[in-house]
Design an enzyme around this catalytic site. Structure first.
Site, PDB file in Angstrom:
ATOM      1  N   ASP A  70       0.865  -1.176   0.000  1.00  0.00           N
ATOM      2  CA  ASP A  70       0.000   0.000   0.000  1.00  0.00           C
ATOM      3  C   ASP A  70       0.899   1.222   0.000  1.00  0.00           C
ATOM      4  O   ASP A  70       1.961   1.222   0.625  1.00  0.00           O
ATOM      5  CB  ASP A  70      -0.899   0.016   1.245  1.00  0.00           C
ATOM      6  CG  ASP A  70      -1.974  -1.070   1.212  1.00  0.00           C
ATOM      7  OD1 ASP A  70      -2.364  -1.478   0.108  1.00  0.00           O
ATOM      8  OD2 ASP A  70      -2.411  -1.493   2.285  1.00  0.00           O
TER       9      ASP A  70
ATOM     10  N   ASP B 289      -6.893  -1.596  -4.582  1.00  0.00           N
ATOM     11  CA  ASP B 289      -7.982  -1.272  -3.656  1.00  0.00           C
ATOM     12  C   ASP B 289      -8.938  -0.268  -4.293  1.00  0.00           C
ATOM     13  O   ASP B 289     -10.162  -0.384  -4.168  1.00  0.00           O
ATOM     14  CB  ASP B 289      -7.432  -0.681  -2.352  1.00  0.00           C
ATOM     15  CG  ASP B 289      -6.536  -1.639  -1.595  1.00  0.00           C
ATOM     16  OD1 ASP B 289      -6.725  -2.864  -1.726  1.00  0.00           O
ATOM     17  OD2 ASP B 289      -5.650  -1.167  -0.869  1.00  0.00           O
TER      18      ASP B 289
END
Length: 194
Positions: free
Chosen positions: A138, A152
């Protein structure tokens, strides 16, 4: 002209290319989403990991590499293998739905979901610390929110589109909930009047 009850082959022949075209859209959207996610992850790991965060919009949006073993907001850190199984299951479900896919908006929505699921599944399968237990990369940090990646984002956008299509009554096969219900009622009324 076909007699009542006679089956003709023409409609089936006309539906086949339409179905293939929608599956092609699904696969193209999924491939683009997957490749963009993979490319950005490779880039940020190579350039940003173990470096200070880069401010994009003041302190509100920054780029910083975080390895996430859990789900959104870092929940379920000890359940990495469960999230791997869930991602694989989502891919199987999308593939099953794709067999009867005739709707362009549904193809786009499912393509985003598939591309995002494949992006995060790739991390879980091939990144450290081990196969099936890999940590997802991330890197987009929004102040007071979460750190996430483009997979995501694709999943969220695809999910929102699925909800909107469902509220509008649209089905993946191109039919509409309300229209299908009206057609069934009309057919029932016609049979009752015979």
């Amino acid at each position: 002209m076909a007699e009542p009850g006679e089956v003709t082959a023409a409609p089936a022949a006309q539906e086949a290319p339409k179905g293939r075209r929608r599956i092609g859209v699904l696969m193209a959207v999924a491939l683009v989403a997957f490749m963009i996610d993979l490319g950005t992850k490779l880039l940020v790991v190579a350039r940003l990991e173990n470096h200070a965060a880069i401010k994009v919009v003041g302190d509100v949006v920054t780029f910083q590499v975080i390895r996430n073993s859990g789900a959104a907001f870092g929940m379920g850190q000890a359940l990495t293998i469960v999230f791997t199984v869930i991602a694989a299951s989502v891919i199987v479900v999308i593939w099953r739905i794709a067999r009867r896919l005739y709707s362009l908006p549904w193809a786009i929505a499912l393509g985003l979901l598939l591309g995002g699921a494949l992006g995060n599944l790739t991390d879980r399968l091939f990144r450290a610390p081990a196969a099936f237990r890999g940590h997802v990369v991330d890197f987009i940090s929004v102040q007071h929110f979460a750190v996430f990646n483009l997979a995501d984002s694709a999943i969220v956008c695809g999910g929102i589109l699925v909800v909107l299509l469902s509220f509008r009554g649209s089905n993946p096969d191109g039919t509409v909930h309300q229209q299908a219900g009206k057609d069934a009622k009309t057919e029932g009324d016609a049979r009752g009047g015979e």
